[in-house]
Design an enzyme around this catalytic site. Structure first.
Site, PDB file in Angstrom:
ATOM      1  N   PHE A   1      39.026  36.349  35.774  1.00 24.37           N
ATOM      2  CA  PHE A   1      39.610  35.730  34.574  1.00 24.37           C
ATOM      3  C   PHE A   1      40.861  34.913  34.872  1.00 24.37           C
ATOM      4  CE2 PHE A   1      42.564  39.282  34.826  1.00 24.37           C
ATOM      5  CZ  PHE A   1      43.750  38.716  34.387  1.00 24.37           C
TER       6      PHE A   1
ATOM      7  N   GLU B   1      33.695  36.779  31.857  1.00 27.80           N
ATOM      8  CA  GLU B   1      33.307  36.882  30.448  1.00 27.80           C
ATOM      9  C   GLU B   1      34.532  36.871  29.532  1.00 27.80           C
ATOM     10  OE1 GLU B   1      33.458  39.092  32.701  1.00 27.80           O
ATOM     11  OE2 GLU B   1      33.654  41.144  31.964  1.00 27.80           O
TER      12      GLU B   1
ATOM     13  N   CYS C   1      46.538  36.354  42.145  1.00 28.94           N
ATOM     14  CA  CYS C   1      46.249  37.189  43.322  1.00 28.94           C
ATOM     15  C   CYS C   1      47.273  36.923  44.414  1.00 28.94           C
ATOM     16  CB  CYS C   1      44.850  36.905  43.836  1.00 28.94           C
ATOM     17  SG  CYS C   1      44.702  35.264  44.528  1.00 28.94           S
TER      18      CYS C   1
ATOM     19  N   GLU D   1      47.731  47.455  42.438  1.00 32.60           N
ATOM     20  CA  GLU D   1      47.963  46.059  42.076  1.00 32.60           C
ATOM     21  C   GLU D   1      48.231  46.053  40.567  1.00 32.60           C
ATOM     22  OE1 GLU D   1      44.544  43.415  41.994  1.00 32.60           O
ATOM     23  OE2 GLU D   1      45.770  41.744  42.667  1.00 32.60           O
TER      24      GLU D   1
HETATM   25  P1  NAD Z   1      37.198  41.820  37.994  1.00 31.97           P
HETATM   26  O1  NAD Z   1      36.865  42.392  39.313  1.00 31.97           O
HETATM   27  O2  NAD Z   1      37.358  42.755  36.843  1.00 31.97           O
HETATM   28  O3  NAD Z   1      36.084  40.768  37.529  1.00 31.97           O
HETATM   29  C1  NAD Z   1      35.609  39.785  38.421  1.00 31.97           C
HETATM   30  C2  NAD Z   1      34.156  39.480  38.096  1.00 31.97           C
HETATM   31  O4  NAD Z   1      33.372  40.661  38.312  1.00 31.97           O
HETATM   32  C3  NAD Z   1      33.953  39.069  36.638  1.00 31.97           C
HETATM   33  O5  NAD Z   1      33.055  37.986  36.600  1.00 31.97           O
HETATM   34  C4  NAD Z   1      33.379  40.317  35.986  1.00 31.97           C
HETATM   35  O6  NAD Z   1      32.476  40.033  34.958  1.00 31.97           O
HETATM   36  C5  NAD Z   1      32.665  41.016  37.123  1.00 31.97           C
HETATM   37  N1  NAD Z   1      32.689  42.489  36.982  1.00 31.97           N
HETATM   38  C6  NAD Z   1      33.647  43.248  36.374  1.00 31.97           C
HETATM   39  N2  NAD Z   1      33.348  44.546  36.482  1.00 31.97           N
HETATM   40  C7  NAD Z   1      32.193  44.630  37.163  1.00 31.97           C
HETATM   41  C8  NAD Z   1      31.379  45.723  37.591  1.00 31.97           C
HETATM   42  N3  NAD Z   1      31.691  46.982  37.313  1.00 31.97           N
HETATM   43  N4  NAD Z   1      30.261  45.441  38.285  1.00 31.97           N
HETATM   44  C9  NAD Z   1      29.916  44.164  38.580  1.00 31.97           C
HETATM   45  N5  NAD Z   1      30.656  43.096  38.191  1.00 31.97           N
HETATM   46  C10 NAD Z   1      31.768  43.319  37.492  1.00 31.97           C
HETATM   47  O7  NAD Z   1      38.515  40.930  38.220  1.00 31.97           O
HETATM   48  P2  NAD Z   1      39.405  40.237  37.123  1.00 31.97           P
HETATM   49  O8  NAD Z   1      40.181  41.289  36.406  1.00 31.97           O
HETATM   50  O9  NAD Z   1      38.617  39.278  36.347  1.00 31.97           O
HETATM   51  O10 NAD Z   1      40.397  39.383  38.060  1.00 31.97           O
HETATM   52  C11 NAD Z   1      41.587  39.878  38.596  1.00 31.97           C
HETATM   53  C12 NAD Z   1      41.391  40.391  40.004  1.00 31.97           C
HETATM   54  O11 NAD Z   1      40.901  39.350  40.833  1.00 31.97           O
HETATM   55  C13 NAD Z   1      42.692  40.836  40.656  1.00 31.97           C
HETATM   56  O12 NAD Z   1      42.440  41.993  41.407  1.00 31.97           O
HETATM   57  C14 NAD Z   1      43.053  39.677  41.560  1.00 31.97           C
HETATM   58  O13 NAD Z   1      43.867  40.008  42.664  1.00 31.97           O
HETATM   59  C15 NAD Z   1      41.705  39.245  42.008  1.00 31.97           C
HETATM   60  N6  NAD Z   1      41.735  37.884  42.477  1.00 31.97           N
HETATM   61  C16 NAD Z   1      41.674  37.667  43.812  1.00 31.97           C
HETATM   62  C17 NAD Z   1      41.739  36.391  44.311  1.00 31.97           C
HETATM   63  C18 NAD Z   1      41.692  36.137  45.783  1.00 31.97           C
HETATM   64  O14 NAD Z   1      41.499  34.992  46.166  1.00 31.97           O
HETATM   65  N7  NAD Z   1      41.870  37.135  46.620  1.00 31.97           N
HETATM   66  C19 NAD Z   1      41.864  35.300  43.433  1.00 31.97           C
HETATM   67  C20 NAD Z   1      41.919  35.563  42.059  1.00 31.97           C
HETATM   68  C21 NAD Z   1      41.845  36.856  41.600  1.00 31.97           C
END
Ligand code: NAD
Length: 501
Positions: free
Chosen positions: A154, A181, A286, A386
């Site tokens: 997101f 989403e 991130c 985090e």
């Molecule tokens: P998230 O892991 O909750 O969601 C990421 C994606 O995974 C979404 O599309 C979501 O629909 C899907 N998802 C969520 N739960 C799931 C599950 N149980 N099973 C399968 N798919 C699932 O992450 P977020 O909260 O949207 O984003 C923030 C996180 O992303 C932070 O931890 C941040 O550090 C990380 N991030 C990392 C980078 C990087 O380059 N290292 C860049 C941006 C964000």
């Protein structure tokens, strides 16, 4: 009861924006006001299969499309993104919360990848060694894999989808995108512009949803590669599940980024950089600097750091002068407030408490103001987790080597920065630090797309990073051709050795 006046987000399958037939929908909510902006479907298994089938079919022709044709689509695409920058930023701010300036930055960092994709002719070139044996040449072809998929978080709903589909498609693959989403609207506008730029039907498809759709992508036999960006637990699950299904996978995941402040650093610049890199985007980056290690005499800078953090304006992203916008949702707000309380309970010194800020006109927003803890130790939850909110943990070290040890003992390896005027200290840091992206007086060292994003250790699974040169390898299969051509009248003899002569 569903409100039919609220617009719905569409799927993109085979070049058509279509309404999902699912029964499962989720509201997209403005985090500053709680206004429902739209509803997003959780696509059915049939819809995921249809998106993959359309990508599979489109691959038959797209893979053969000349490289110049592919490049020109991305040249046009970058122009369309520029022309629509303000509309894109406004959409992004409404659904995600970050300030308008930061939203433009989000789009712009993605736009840079699109510009890079338009240079695909120079990037997807093989190698040739002439005359490796008598009249024998060896050369490589970098061929597309087939259907690739991307799953995005997101916090950068423009930049991260643009990390993925432009490079995958420019290299000759077709793509299925699963945006977050929580804020898919700006992503969908970018997808519309991509079609307007000339991406043919079926080459780019979009499905929405949560775990079931992600698992469907991981398991689908016709998907060859998966790029994921998101949290560590979900990324680890995606990596294991998609690898098990035989796919190439790259997962960029969670972080805990440390800024190391040497006493000889430029104080003004350093404090401003720290405040911006920790509290900007409400800490939901991130690459946010969420831990600062003050070394030696730099310990005395703590009050000034807290004072500057306190001056930041907390409000909705659309309000002029806002520094810190809302968190993405209620759950994130409760989680961050809970972690702050845990920090207090575990004995950290709460120098600045940003909980429950007064935000005039946005009383329902998910706001936390800048929060700063001193005396943080590595066993505390605020250090281990985090937080993904505007919370800075300040630690201390007697010297550079002690600071390096703290950073290297942390499981994450996304980013880090040193602030110093000493070339020797910067060089020592660069050599000894075990983190994939290092800033020297640069607080958020995200590489431009001439390079690749190179988070490491616990922040990444898979060998190759997104965008830049590495992603060409990720999205292609190297084929090595060894060839010899004979003239018609040439005669030879049987050779039973493996050596080429
Ligand atoms: P998230 O892991 O909750 O969601 C990421 C994606 O995974 C979404 O599309 C979501 O629909 C899907 N998802 C969520 N739960 C799931 C599950 N149980 N099973 C399968 N798919 C699932 O992450 P977020 O909260 O949207 O984003 C923030 C996180 O992303 C932070 O931890 C941040 O550090 C990380 N991030 C990392 C980078 C990087 O380059 N290292 C860049 C941006 C964000």
């Amino acid at each position: 009861m569903t409100d039919n006046r609220v617009p719905t987000v569409k799927l993109l399958i085979n070049g058509e924006f279509v309404e999902s037939k699912t029964n499962e929908w989720r509201d997209i909510i403005n985090p500053a006001t709680q206004e429902v902006l739209a509803r997003v479907p959780f696509a059915t298994a049939d819809e995921v299969n249809a998106a993959v089938a359309s990508a599979q079919d489109a691959f038959k022709t797209w893979r053969k499309t000349p490289i110049g044709v592919r490049a020109r689509i991305f040249l046009k695409y970058q122009q369309l993104i520029r022309e629509n920058m303000q509309e894109l930023a406004a959409l992004l701010t409404a659904e995600q919360g970050k300030t308008l300036a930061d939203a433009e930055g989000d789009v712009f960092r993605g736009l840079e990848v699109v510009e890079h994709a338009s240079a695909i002719g120079n990037l997807q070139m093989g190698e040739l060694a002439n005359n490796v044996a008598n009249d024998v040449d060896t050369y490589t072809l970098l061929q597309p894999l087939g259907v690739c998929a991307g799953i995005t978080p997101f916090n950068f709903p423009a930049m991260i989808p643009l990390w993925m589909f432009p490079m995958a498609i420019a290299t000759g693959n077709t793509f299925v995108l699963k945006p977050s989403e929580q804020d898919p609207m700006v992503t969908m506008r970018l997808v519309e512009l991509a079609l307007e730029a000339g991406i043919p039907k079926g080459v780019l498809n979009v499905v929405h949803g949560g775990p079931d759709v992600v698992n469907g992508i991981c398991d689908h036999p016709d998907i060859k590669a998966v790029s994921f960006v998101g949290s560590t637990p979900v990324g680890t699950h995606v990596y294991n599940r998609a690898s098990q299904a035989g796919k190439r996978v790259q997962c960029m995941m969670g972080a805990k980024n440390h800024g190391v402040v040497m006493p000889d650093a430029n104080k003004e610049q350093t404090l401003n950089n720290l405040v911006g890199a920790c509290f900007g985007a409400a800490g939901q980056r991130c690459m946010a600097l969420s831990v600062v290690v003050l070394v030696g005499e730099a310990r005395n800078w703590l009050p000034e750091l807290a004072r500057r953090a306190q001056l930041l304006k907390v409000s909705a992203g659309v309000e002029p002068g806002t520094d810190v916008g809302p968190l993405i949702n209620r759950r994130a707000l409760e989680r961050v407030n809970g972690l702050i309380q845990q920090g207090v309970d575990e004995g950290a010194e709460l120098v600045l408490d940003g909980r429950n800020p007064q935000v005039d006109g946005y009383e329902n927003g998910n706001f936390v103001g800048p929060t700063l803890f001193a005396g943080v130790t590595t066993d505390m939850a605020i250090y281990k987790e985090e937080i993904f909110g505007p919370v800075l943990c300040v630690m201390q070290a007697d010297n550079l080597d002690e600071a390096i040890d703290i950073v290297n003992a942390n499981p994450h390896g996304n980013g880090t920065a040193i602030f110093t005027r000493s070339g020797g200290a910067a060089h020592r840091f660069q050599e000894l630090i075990d983190v994939g992206q290092v800033g020297v007086n640069v607080p958020i060292p995200v590489p431009v797309p001439l390079f690749s994003f190179s988070g490491s250790r616990g922040s990444k699974l898979g060998d190759l990073g997104p965008y830049g040169k590495q992603v060409i390898q990720f999205y292609t299969q190297t084929k090595t051709v060894t060839s010899r051509w004979f003239d018609e009248d040439e005669v030879g003899s049987v050779n039973t050795t493996i050596t080429l002569k």
